[in-house]
Enzyme design. Sequence first.
Site, PDB file in Angstrom:
ATOM      1  N   SER A 265       0.838  -1.204   0.000  1.00  0.00           N
ATOM      2  CA  SER A 265       0.000   0.000   0.000  1.00  0.00           C
ATOM      3  C   SER A 265       0.867   1.245   0.000  1.00  0.00           C
ATOM      4  O   SER A 265       2.081   1.176   0.138  1.00  0.00           O
ATOM      5  CB  SER A 265      -0.910   0.014   1.244  1.00  0.00           C
ATOM      6  OG  SER A 265      -1.716  -1.131   1.310  1.00  0.00           O
ATOM      7  N   SER A 303      -3.291  -3.051  -2.995  1.00  0.00           N
ATOM      8  CA  SER A 303      -2.626  -1.817  -2.596  1.00  0.00           C
ATOM      9  C   SER A 303      -3.646  -0.829  -2.051  1.00  0.00           C
ATOM     10  O   SER A 303      -4.489  -0.316  -2.793  1.00  0.00           O
ATOM     11  CB  SER A 303      -1.888  -1.204  -3.785  1.00  0.00           C
ATOM     12  OG  SER A 303      -1.089  -0.123  -3.378  1.00  0.00           O
ATOM     13  N   ASP A 305      -4.319   2.599  -1.197  1.00  0.00           N
ATOM     14  CA  ASP A 305      -3.705   3.887  -1.528  1.00  0.00           C
ATOM     15  C   ASP A 305      -4.613   5.023  -1.069  1.00  0.00           C
ATOM     16  O   ASP A 305      -5.664   5.281  -1.672  1.00  0.00           O
ATOM     17  CB  ASP A 305      -3.439   3.979  -3.024  1.00  0.00           C
ATOM     18  CG  ASP A 305      -2.552   2.837  -3.518  1.00  0.00           C
ATOM     19  OD1 ASP A 305      -1.591   2.500  -2.804  1.00  0.00           O
ATOM     20  OD2 ASP A 305      -2.842   2.278  -4.586  1.00  0.00           O
TER      21      ASP A 305
END
Length: 394
Positions: A265, A303, A305
């Site tokens: 991340s 991920s 984000d």
Amino acid sequence: MSLRWLAVSLLLCIVPITGMAQSESVRVRDLGLAPGLFGPGPHNALTDVAGVQVGHRTLVEGDSVRTGVTAIRPHGGDLFHDKVPAAVHVGNGFGKAAGVLQVQELGTIETPIVLTNTLDVGTAVAATVDWMLDQPGNEEVSSVNAVVGETNDGVLNDIRGQHVTGDDVVAAIESASGGPVAEGSVGAGTGTRALGWKGGIGTSSRLLPDAYGAYTVGALVQANYGGVLRIDGVPVGERLGRYDFRSVVEETGDEETPGPDDAGSCMIVLATDAPVSPRNLERMARRAMLGLARTGSYASNGSGDFVVAFSTQNRRAGDAAPRPDSLLRNARMSPLFLATVEATEEAVYNALTAATTVTGRDGHTQEALPLDRLRAILRDAGRIDVNESDAPRP
């Protein structure tokens, strides 16, 4: 030793650190690269936005604890009674960020922004709330919205041990200061990995020309994600032979094969001294994902984000205070958008170049980006001059 590195060394000495200390950082501009169109502020850091402070608590214990806390204070005063306008953008929601819904709803931040690992978010929220309630003037406060972000450092760190304590969180908050910011394998970046190499904390800033208001935009990243590393447009990951899907591309070319399981991340914190509304801060936050894309991120499935953006202008001193009518018009936002993209991009580069090789849980080792090979790749691509690659830069 330059005055800048002396300042960084002194900062590292006063930040509470458990275990090994970080060696001297190397930033991407020290290699001779100056990415982007706009120039950086004096420290090329989030703290170039006046009043913004950053602090770390680094935990390196035994063979398996490689984690920490990074805290960002939008200003050094009473945040609860002097809130800053803010916004959040979720690039990909595979994450455990706390406090973002109230920021989205009300458009303000009222606590330090704390970054740590995935399983210590609860500890960080509780410690931040306790710290806020203990501040003078908050004796009657009954609701606090702590903003906490995370990335998963479980490859290098014994994340299930939940080693971050409330005291660690408070130490990071109270050690926060302006000036140069320690980068690489420190704080919340101690156990992170990014783009095939050791990740970490990175920061950068952009100072707009006078014609665009001379405003500053700063970015700080907790880089812990996968992708195909590109630096200033150069396919560095491919040339170093380390990038997502490499085995598939080189062996079979089968695009249906799933991606890597260590996508990780990225937490991004943006600050500006431009008088922008929460709505336009959210627009800036969205542009930070473009900066992430420039580095080779494709925001993979795993991920998480998240982007948290705030302005140090038009602060809210109490709920009844009117917002000053001095906000930038939409037509003046484009320079801030480009500054956001560039600062985010370079912050990731600094996280990578400043990081050190780390061995942690179960003997897992994540190598630092090889700077000699990187310098050669950038020189061959015409991005740096052989005579300029050894001069330290801000």
